[in-house]
Motif scaffolding. Structure first.
Motif, PDB file in Angstrom:
ATOM      1  N   ARG A   1      -2.203  -1.400  -6.335  1.00  0.00           N
ATOM      2  CA  ARG A   1      -3.239  -0.937  -5.285  1.00  0.00           C
ATOM      3  C   ARG A   1      -3.318  -1.840  -4.218  1.00  0.00           C
ATOM      4  N   GLN A   2      -3.145  -3.341  -4.569  1.00  0.00           N
ATOM      5  CA  GLN A   2      -2.913  -4.173  -3.329  1.00  0.00           C
ATOM      6  C   GLN A   2      -1.731  -3.898  -2.710  1.00  0.00           C
ATOM      7  N   LEU A   3      -0.667  -3.613  -3.186  1.00  0.00           N
ATOM      8  CA  LEU A   3       0.607  -3.263  -2.527  1.00  0.00           C
ATOM      9  C   LEU A   3       0.538  -2.008  -1.683  1.00  0.00           C
ATOM     10  N   VAL A   4       0.067  -0.862  -2.068  1.00  0.00           N
ATOM     11  CA  VAL A   4      -0.102   0.093  -1.110  1.00  0.00           C
ATOM     12  C   VAL A   4      -1.227  -0.338  -0.115  1.00  0.00           C
ATOM     13  N   ASP A   5      -2.071  -0.804  -0.218  1.00  0.00           N
ATOM     14  CA  ASP A   5      -3.198  -1.155   0.846  1.00  0.00           C
ATOM     15  C   ASP A   5      -2.329  -2.132   1.867  1.00  0.00           C
ATOM     16  N   ASP A   6      -1.576  -2.978   1.374  1.00  0.00           N
ATOM     17  CA  ASP A   6      -0.451  -3.618   2.095  1.00  0.00           C
ATOM     18  C   ASP A   6       0.388  -2.893   2.918  1.00  0.00           C
ATOM     19  N   LEU A   7       0.895  -1.852   2.437  1.00  0.00           N
ATOM     20  CA  LEU A   7       1.812  -1.217   3.128  1.00  0.00           C
ATOM     21  C   LEU A   7       1.172  -0.138   4.166  1.00  0.00           C
ATOM     22  N   ASP A   8      -0.239  -0.175   4.053  1.00  0.00           N
ATOM     23  CA  ASP A   8      -0.993   0.643   5.286  1.00  0.00           C
ATOM     24  C   ASP A   8      -0.758  -0.289   6.712  1.00  0.00           C
ATOM     25  N   SER A   9      -0.769  -1.461   6.559  1.00  0.00           N
ATOM     26  CA  SER A   9      -0.199  -2.116   7.765  1.00  0.00           C
ATOM     27  C   SER A   9       1.157  -1.832   8.157  1.00  0.00           C
ATOM     28  N   LEU A  10       2.024  -1.767   7.283  1.00  0.00           N
ATOM     29  CA  LEU A  10       3.517  -1.607   7.592  1.00  0.00           C
ATOM     30  C   LEU A  10       3.677  -0.053   8.199  1.00  0.00           C
ATOM     31  N   ARG A  11       2.933   0.800   7.524  1.00  0.00           N
ATOM     32  CA  ARG A  11       2.950   2.428   8.026  1.00  0.00           C
ATOM     33  C   ARG A  11       2.461   2.338   9.662  1.00  0.00           C
ATOM     34  N   ASP A  12       1.036   1.538  10.004  1.00  0.00           N
ATOM     35  CA  ASP A  12       0.687   1.616  11.049  1.00  0.00           C
ATOM     36  C   ASP A  12       1.700   0.964  12.087  1.00  0.00           C
ATOM     37  N   SER A  13       2.426  -0.097  11.754  1.00  0.00           N
ATOM     38  CA  SER A  13       3.424  -0.839  12.400  1.00  0.00           C
ATOM     39  C   SER A  13       4.609   0.245  12.861  1.00  0.00           C
ATOM     40  N   ILE A  14       4.947   0.875  11.906  1.00  0.00           N
ATOM     41  CA  ILE A  14       6.205   1.731  12.211  1.00  0.00           C
ATOM     42  C   ILE A  14       5.614   2.992  12.925  1.00  0.00           C
ATOM     43  N   ALA A  15       4.601   3.502  12.991  1.00  0.00           N
ATOM     44  CA  ALA A  15       3.983   4.638  13.697  1.00  0.00           C
ATOM     45  C   ALA A  15       3.840   3.960  15.189  1.00  0.00           C
ATOM     46  N   THR A  16       3.536   2.685  15.245  1.00  0.00           N
ATOM     47  CA  THR A  16       3.098   2.238  16.591  1.00  0.00           C
ATOM     48  C   THR A  16       4.504   2.234  17.389  1.00  0.00           C
ATOM     49  N   ASP A  17       5.365   1.637  16.445  1.00  0.00           N
ATOM     50  CA  ASP A  17       6.989   1.392  16.962  1.00  0.00           C
ATOM     51  C   ASP A  17       7.483   2.505  17.442  1.00  0.00           C
ATOM     52  N   VAL A  18       7.536   3.509  16.628  1.00  0.00           N
ATOM     53  CA  VAL A  18       8.109   4.791  16.882  1.00  0.00           C
ATOM     54  C   VAL A  18       7.569   5.848  18.085  1.00  0.00           C
ATOM     55  N   LEU A  19       6.108   5.536  18.010  1.00  0.00           N
ATOM     56  CA  LEU A  19       5.340   6.408  18.936  1.00  0.00           C
ATOM     57  C   LEU A  19       5.063   5.822  20.191  1.00  0.00           C
TER      58      LEU A  19
END
Length: 159
Positions: free
Chosen positions: A106-124
Motif C-alpha cells: 500500500r505504501q509503495l502504490v501510494d508513493d507511485l502516485d507521485s511518480l504517475r503525477d510526474s510522468i503525466a506532467t512531463d508528458v502532457l
C-alpha cells in the motif's frame, strides 16, 4: 478514390500509427521511471488495480488485466516475495486465493502516485486542458470500437 476520401484515410492511418508509436514510447518511459523506484510497469499495474479492488481472485485479476493466468501467477509470486502482496484463502472456494496489499504494498502504490503525477506532467506539459479533454473523449471512443471489433456481439467479454 476521391481526394477527400484518400486524405481522410491517410489521416486515419497516421493517427493509428501515432497511437501505436506513442503507446510504445510511453510504456518504455514508464518502465524506465518505474525501474528507478525498484518496480516494473507490470507490478505497478497490479498494485494499482488491487488498491482499487482488494480481495480480487487471481482469475478475476487476470481477466481484468487481460493477462494469461500463468503470467500473472509469476508476477504475483514476485510481489509476494517482496512483501507487497499476500494471498489469502477464499472462504467460499478453498481452491482459490484472494489478493490483498500488505502495508508495504500500500505504501509503495501510494508513493507511485507521485511518480504517475510526474510522468503525466512531463508528458502532457504545455498541452492545453481542452486538447487533453478532446483527446480523452476520442481515445475512449476508439477503445470502445476496438473492443466491439475484438469481441463478437453478445459474448460475455463484450459486456
Amino acid at each position: 478514390m476521391s481526394l477527400d476520401l484518400k486524405m481522410s484515410l491517410d489521416l486515419k492511418r497516421e493517427l493509428v500509427a501515432q497511437l501505436v508509436e506513442s503507446s510504445r514510447l510511453l510504456r518504455n518511459y514508464i518502465d524506465h521511471r518505474a525501474k528507478g523506484r525498484g518496480t516494473t510497469r507490470a507490478q505497478w499495474i497490479v498494485l494499482f488495480r488491487l488498491r482499487q479492488q482488494e480481495g480480487l481472485s487471481q482469475v478475476d485479476l487476470a481477466d481484468m488485466l487481460e493477462l494469461q493466468p500463468i503470467s500473472l501467477v509469476r508476477l504475483l509470486d514476485r510481489l509476494v516475495e517482496h512483501g507487497l502482496l499476500e494471498r489469502r484463502p477464499d472462504p467460499r472456494d478453498r481452491r482459490a486465493n484472494r489478493l490483498f496489499l500488505t502495508p508495504g504494498g500500500r505504501q509503495l502504490v501510494d508513493d507511485l502516485d507521485s511518480l504517475r503525477d510526474s510522468i503525466a506532467t512531463d508528458v502532457l506539459q504545455d498541452i492545453p486542458a481542452a486538447a487533453i479533454e478532446t483527446s480523452l473523449e476520442t481515445l475512449h471512443d476508439i477503445k470502445e470500437r476496438i473492443k466491439n471489433f475484438a469481441e463478437p456481439p453478445g459474448s460475455v467479454a463484450a459486456k
